[in-house]
Design a protein around this motif. Structure first.
Motif, PDB file in Angstrom:
ATOM      1  N   ILE A  14      35.722  10.835  35.152  1.00  0.00           N
ATOM      2  CA  ILE A  14      35.689  11.431  36.061  1.00  0.00           C
ATOM      3  C   ILE A  14      36.442  11.251  37.726  1.00  0.00           C
ATOM      4  CG2 ILE A  14      33.959  10.612  38.632  1.00  0.00           C
ATOM      5  CD1 ILE A  14      32.243   8.665  36.396  1.00  0.00           C
ATOM      6  N   ASN A  15      36.616  12.793  37.973  1.00  0.00           N
ATOM      7  CA  ASN A  15      37.543  13.763  38.844  1.00  0.00           C
ATOM      8  C   ASN A  15      37.520  13.028  40.430  1.00  0.00           C
ATOM      9  OD1 ASN A  15      39.636  14.860  40.796  1.00  0.00           O
ATOM     10  ND2 ASN A  15      39.515  16.239  38.996  1.00  0.00           N
ATOM     11  N   SER A  16      37.992  11.635  40.279  1.00  0.00           N
ATOM     12  CA  SER A  16      38.052  11.100  42.200  1.00  0.00           C
ATOM     13  C   SER A  16      38.254  12.201  42.771  1.00  0.00           C
ATOM     14  CB  SER A  16      39.066  10.190  42.685  1.00  0.00           C
ATOM     15  OG  SER A  16      39.361   9.404  41.583  1.00  0.00           O
ATOM     16  N   ASN A  17      38.242  13.477  42.866  1.00  0.00           N
ATOM     17  CA  ASN A  17      38.910  13.829  44.430  1.00  0.00           C
ATOM     18  C   ASN A  17      37.491  14.705  44.286  1.00  0.00           C
ATOM     19  OD1 ASN A  17      41.265  13.539  44.229  1.00  0.00           O
ATOM     20  ND2 ASN A  17      42.238  14.703  43.146  1.00  0.00           N
ATOM     21  N   ASN A  18      36.844  15.116  43.356  1.00  0.00           N
ATOM     22  CA  ASN A  18      35.721  16.302  43.276  1.00  0.00           C
ATOM     23  C   ASN A  18      34.633  16.202  42.742  1.00  0.00           C
ATOM     24  OD1 ASN A  18      35.797  16.868  40.224  1.00  0.00           O
ATOM     25  ND2 ASN A  18      37.078  19.066  40.894  1.00  0.00           N
ATOM     26  N   GLY A  19      34.674  14.870  42.065  1.00  0.00           N
ATOM     27  CA  GLY A  19      33.246  14.162  41.185  1.00  0.00           C
ATOM     28  C   GLY A  19      32.712  14.551  40.363  1.00  0.00           C
ATOM     29  N   ASN A  20      33.518  15.424  38.919  1.00  0.00           N
ATOM     30  CA  ASN A  20      33.029  16.465  38.551  1.00  0.00           C
ATOM     31  C   ASN A  20      33.261  15.276  37.204  1.00  0.00           C
ATOM     32  OD1 ASN A  20      33.061  18.655  39.937  1.00  0.00           O
ATOM     33  ND2 ASN A  20      34.942  19.970  39.733  1.00  0.00           N
ATOM     34  N   LEU A  21      32.788  15.777  35.592  1.00  0.00           N
ATOM     35  CA  LEU A  21      32.960  14.640  34.932  1.00  0.00           C
ATOM     36  C   LEU A  21      33.766  15.410  33.914  1.00  0.00           C
ATOM     37  CD1 LEU A  21      31.780  12.810  33.138  1.00  0.00           C
ATOM     38  CD2 LEU A  21      30.028  13.609  31.864  1.00  0.00           C
ATOM     39  N   HIS A  22      34.608  14.629  33.730  1.00  0.00           N
ATOM     40  CA  HIS A  22      35.503  16.011  32.194  1.00  0.00           C
ATOM     41  C   HIS A  22      35.772  15.285  30.889  1.00  0.00           C
ATOM     42  CE1 HIS A  22      37.748  17.888  35.405  1.00  0.00           C
ATOM     43  NE2 HIS A  22      37.306  17.136  36.177  1.00  0.00           N
ATOM     44  N   THR A  23      35.605  15.354  30.140  1.00  0.00           N
ATOM     45  CA  THR A  23      35.114  15.549  28.258  1.00  0.00           C
ATOM     46  C   THR A  23      36.540  16.467  28.090  1.00  0.00           C
ATOM     47  OG1 THR A  23      33.853  15.150  26.761  1.00  0.00           O
ATOM     48  CG2 THR A  23      33.294  17.123  27.507  1.00  0.00           C
ATOM     49  N   CYS A  24      36.458  15.051  26.600  1.00  0.00           N
ATOM     50  CA  CYS A  24      37.181  15.336  25.853  1.00  0.00           C
ATOM     51  C   CYS A  24      37.054  14.987  24.271  1.00  0.00           C
ATOM     52  CB  CYS A  24      38.314  15.274  25.760  1.00  0.00           C
ATOM     53  SG  CYS A  24      40.523  15.738  24.809  1.00  0.00           S
ATOM     54  N   ASN A  25      36.969  15.955  23.381  1.00  0.00           N
ATOM     55  CA  ASN A  25      36.321  15.923  22.133  1.00  0.00           C
ATOM     56  C   ASN A  25      37.160  15.573  21.408  1.00  0.00           C
ATOM     57  OD1 ASN A  25      35.109  15.848  19.779  1.00  0.00           O
ATOM     58  ND2 ASN A  25      33.637  16.717  20.096  1.00  0.00           N
ATOM     59  N   ILE A  26      37.346  14.284  20.333  1.00  0.00           N
ATOM     60  CA  ILE A  26      38.483  13.776  20.153  1.00  0.00           C
ATOM     61  C   ILE A  26      37.990  13.579  17.845  1.00  0.00           C
ATOM     62  CG2 ILE A  26      40.008  13.337  21.484  1.00  0.00           C
ATOM     63  CD1 ILE A  26      39.951  10.286  20.940  1.00  0.00           C
ATOM     64  N   TYR A  27      37.244  14.183  17.848  1.00  0.00           N
ATOM     65  CA  TYR A  27      36.752  14.072  16.662  1.00  0.00           C
ATOM     66  C   TYR A  27      37.445  14.253  15.796  1.00  0.00           C
ATOM     67  CZ  TYR A  27      34.430  18.016  16.306  1.00  0.00           C
ATOM     68  OH  TYR A  27      34.150  19.807  15.919  1.00  0.00           O
ATOM     69  N   GLY A  45      46.992  12.424  25.401  1.00  0.00           N
ATOM     70  CA  GLY A  45      47.812  12.886  26.382  1.00  0.00           C
ATOM     71  C   GLY A  45      47.614  13.499  27.853  1.00  0.00           C
ATOM     72  N   ASN A  46      46.487  14.253  27.452  1.00  0.00           N
ATOM     73  CA  ASN A  46      46.431  14.823  28.861  1.00  0.00           C
ATOM     74  C   ASN A  46      45.580  14.041  29.794  1.00  0.00           C
ATOM     75  OD1 ASN A  46      48.149  17.392  28.065  1.00  0.00           O
ATOM     76  ND2 ASN A  46      46.286  18.429  27.337  1.00  0.00           N
ATOM     77  N   CYS A  47      44.584  13.337  29.332  1.00  0.00           N
ATOM     78  CA  CYS A  47      43.965  12.426  29.800  1.00  0.00           C
ATOM     79  C   CYS A  47      44.785  11.155  30.349  1.00  0.00           C
ATOM     80  CB  CYS A  47      43.130  11.713  29.209  1.00  0.00           C
ATOM     81  SG  CYS A  47      41.721  12.773  28.842  1.00  0.00           S
ATOM     82  N   LEU A  48      45.729  10.866  30.014  1.00  0.00           N
ATOM     83  CA  LEU A  48      46.558  10.012  30.216  1.00  0.00           C
ATOM     84  C   LEU A  48      47.581  10.472  31.202  1.00  0.00           C
ATOM     85  CD1 LEU A  48      47.484   8.263  26.876  1.00  0.00           C
ATOM     86  CD2 LEU A  48      46.175   7.311  28.809  1.00  0.00           C
ATOM     87  N   ILE A  49      47.498  11.579  31.225  1.00  0.00           N
ATOM     88  CA  ILE A  49      48.293  11.954  32.824  1.00  0.00           C
ATOM     89  C   ILE A  49      47.396  12.372  33.852  1.00  0.00           C
ATOM     90  CG2 ILE A  49      48.893  14.277  33.662  1.00  0.00           C
ATOM     91  CD1 ILE A  49      50.389  14.753  30.567  1.00  0.00           C
ATOM     92  N   ALA A  50      46.431  12.422  33.450  1.00  0.00           N
ATOM     93  CA  ALA A  50      45.427  12.796  34.841  1.00  0.00           C
ATOM     94  C   ALA A  50      45.302  11.104  35.227  1.00  0.00           C
ATOM     95  CB  ALA A  50      43.637  12.615  34.180  1.00  0.00           C
ATOM     96  N   LEU A  51      45.159  10.471  34.445  1.00  0.00           N
ATOM     97  CA  LEU A  51      44.966   8.651  34.301  1.00  0.00           C
ATOM     98  C   LEU A  51      45.891   7.955  35.156  1.00  0.00           C
ATOM     99  CD1 LEU A  51      43.042   6.037  34.448  1.00  0.00           C
ATOM    100  CD2 LEU A  51      44.307   6.038  32.007  1.00  0.00           C
ATOM    101  N   ARG A  52      47.310   8.156  34.990  1.00  0.00           N
ATOM    102  CA  ARG A  52      48.312   7.442  35.469  1.00  0.00           C
ATOM    103  C   ARG A  52      49.427   8.481  36.317  1.00  0.00           C
ATOM    104  NH1 ARG A  52      49.084   4.753  29.478  1.00  0.00           N
ATOM    105  NH2 ARG A  52      47.707   3.326  29.439  1.00  0.00           N
TER     106      ARG A  52
END
Length: 97
Positions: A14-27, A45-52
């Motif tokens: 969940i993006n803290s700035n705008n409240g949008n939900l982001h999903t990544c399908n890695i199946y 890696g892109n999700c980790l960049i958003a996090l860290r």
């Protein structure tokens, strides 16, 4: 780092700035890019960049296909304000900053 993705098919945050939900399908762990690098690793890696690095989220919620299929009917009916509670309860793994 990628061992935690062994059975994981979906990553949500969940993006803290705008409240949008982001999903990544890695199946699809077999799909590769032009250079032969597994796409799921780049997506994670892109999700980790958003996090860290970007710090636009506090947690990544990792779910298996089985868990997602079990809870998806509940998921699509949720108000965005209770999404964090939902993921805290149902995520198979949580990666925190």
């Amino acid at each position: 780092m990628y061992d935690e993705l062994k059975d994981i098919s979906y990553i949500f945050y969940i993006n803290s700035n705008n409240g949008n939900l982001h999903t990544c399908n890695i199946y699809d762990k077999e799909e590769v890019d032009d250079k032969g690098y597994p796409r799921y690793r780049a997506q994670y890696g892109n999700c980790l960049i958003a996090l860290r690095n970007q710090k636009i989220t506090d947690k990544l919620y990792l779910m298996t296909e089985e868990t997602f299929n079990r809870v998806k009917k509940k998921f699509w009916q949720l108000d965005r304000y209770v999404l964090k509670d939902f993921f805290d309860r149902y995520a198979d793994r949580v990666v925190e900053r």
